[in-house]
Design a protein around this motif. Structure first.
Motif, PDB file in Angstrom:
ATOM      1  N   GLU A 141       0.819  -1.223   0.000  1.00  0.00           N
ATOM      2  CA  GLU A 141       0.000   0.000   0.000  1.00  0.00           C
ATOM      3  C   GLU A 141       0.849   1.267   0.000  1.00  0.00           C
ATOM      4  O   GLU A 141       0.587   2.201  -0.756  1.00  0.00           O
ATOM      5  N   GLU A 142       1.859   1.314   0.853  1.00  0.00           N
ATOM      6  CA  GLU A 142       2.686   2.518   0.940  1.00  0.00           C
ATOM      7  C   GLU A 142       3.460   2.736  -0.355  1.00  0.00           C
ATOM      8  O   GLU A 142       3.549   3.862  -0.862  1.00  0.00           O
ATOM      9  N   GLU A 143       4.008   1.655  -0.910  1.00  0.00           N
ATOM     10  CA  GLU A 143       4.755   1.774  -2.172  1.00  0.00           C
ATOM     11  C   GLU A 143       3.827   2.162  -3.317  1.00  0.00           C
ATOM     12  O   GLU A 143       4.193   2.994  -4.166  1.00  0.00           O
ATOM     13  N   LEU A 144       2.633   1.598  -3.338  1.00  0.00           N
ATOM     14  CA  LEU A 144       1.679   1.942  -4.389  1.00  0.00           C
ATOM     15  C   LEU A 144       1.281   3.413  -4.296  1.00  0.00           C
ATOM     16  O   LEU A 144       1.182   4.106  -5.319  1.00  0.00           O
ATOM     17  N   GLN A 145       1.086   3.909  -3.083  1.00  0.00           N
ATOM     18  CA  GLN A 145       0.767   5.332  -2.912  1.00  0.00           C
ATOM     19  C   GLN A 145       1.912   6.202  -3.425  1.00  0.00           C
ATOM     20  O   GLN A 145       1.679   7.251  -4.040  1.00  0.00           O
ATOM     21  N   THR A 146       3.151   5.778  -3.197  1.00  0.00           N
ATOM     22  CA  THR A 146       4.309   6.519  -3.703  1.00  0.00           C
ATOM     23  C   THR A 146       4.300   6.542  -5.226  1.00  0.00           C
ATOM     24  O   THR A 146       4.532   7.581  -5.852  1.00  0.00           O
ATOM     25  N   ILE A 147       4.013   5.400  -5.842  1.00  0.00           N
ATOM     26  CA  ILE A 147       3.958   5.310  -7.304  1.00  0.00           C
ATOM     27  C   ILE A 147       2.860   6.227  -7.849  1.00  0.00           C
ATOM     28  O   ILE A 147       3.067   6.963  -8.818  1.00  0.00           O
TER      29      ILE A 147
END
Length: 195
Positions: free
Chosen positions: A29-35
């Protein structure tokens, strides 16, 4: 702004991974939000945000695949069971898929072409962000990106089109390099015309 040789190296070596070879884990989730945040940082004349995102995670990938298989069977009545099964598994090729939707506002001072280019820049920023986070990424526009029935199932509006389906996951095979154009063949320097 400080120099960032790592960014230049990433840009000069970035290569798409193949969705067919992606495996878990995908971005959390955190990485996807960054992307997604990186995607939303593109040039955007008029602050229109002429794009939006549709996420496919977990079971939703398989469920949307069922929609694709049903529509494909209607579009290609001679399709084999194997072909229909392949369509059903399209989004399960990668742990996370993001559809980037281009949404043009016609009839305003910002040219439609610029709005479309902004959506393309979103896709590229997201590929770069995913790569920087250590994931494989591929931008695909296959038949389902252009099919009216599929786009209706996605809830696309009148002035919306799919800019691309972005597939994200871990890489299971090494990427091969492909030939790139010679800069001398695609670069010119403008000079005033004589006469």
């Amino acid at each position: 702004m400080p120099k960032s040789p790592e960014t230049i190296d990433l840009l000069l070596t970035r290569r798409s991974a193949k969705a067919l070879t992606m495996v878990e884990p995908g971005p959390g989730e955190e990485e996807l939000q960054t992307i997604l945040r990186a995607g939303a940082r593109v040039p955007d004349h008029g602050k229109l945000a002429p794009w939006r995102f549709i996420l496919f995670k977990g079971e939703a990938r398989r469920q949307f695949g069922e929609v694709l298989a049903r529509i494909y069977a209607k579009v290609e009545p001679r399709a084999t069971g194997e072909q229909i099964e392949f369509e059903a598994g399209r989004l399960t090729r990668a742990p996370v898929v993001v559809a980037v939707v281009s949404r043009v506002t016609p009839g305003i001072k910002i040219p439609e072409w610029e709005q479309l280019l902004s959506a393309g820049a979103v896709c590229q920023n997201m590929l770069i962000a995913a790569t920087a986070l250590g994931f494989g990424a591929q931008w695909l526009t296959e038949w389902y990106a252009f099919d009216a029935d599929v786009n209706r199932e996605l809830g696309l509006g009148e002035n919306e089109k799919i800019a691309g389906y972005l597939y994200f996951g871990s890489e299971s095979v090494a990427k091969d390099e492909r030939p790139r154009p010679e800069l001398s063949e695609i670069t010119s320097e403008w000079r005033p015309r004589e006469g």
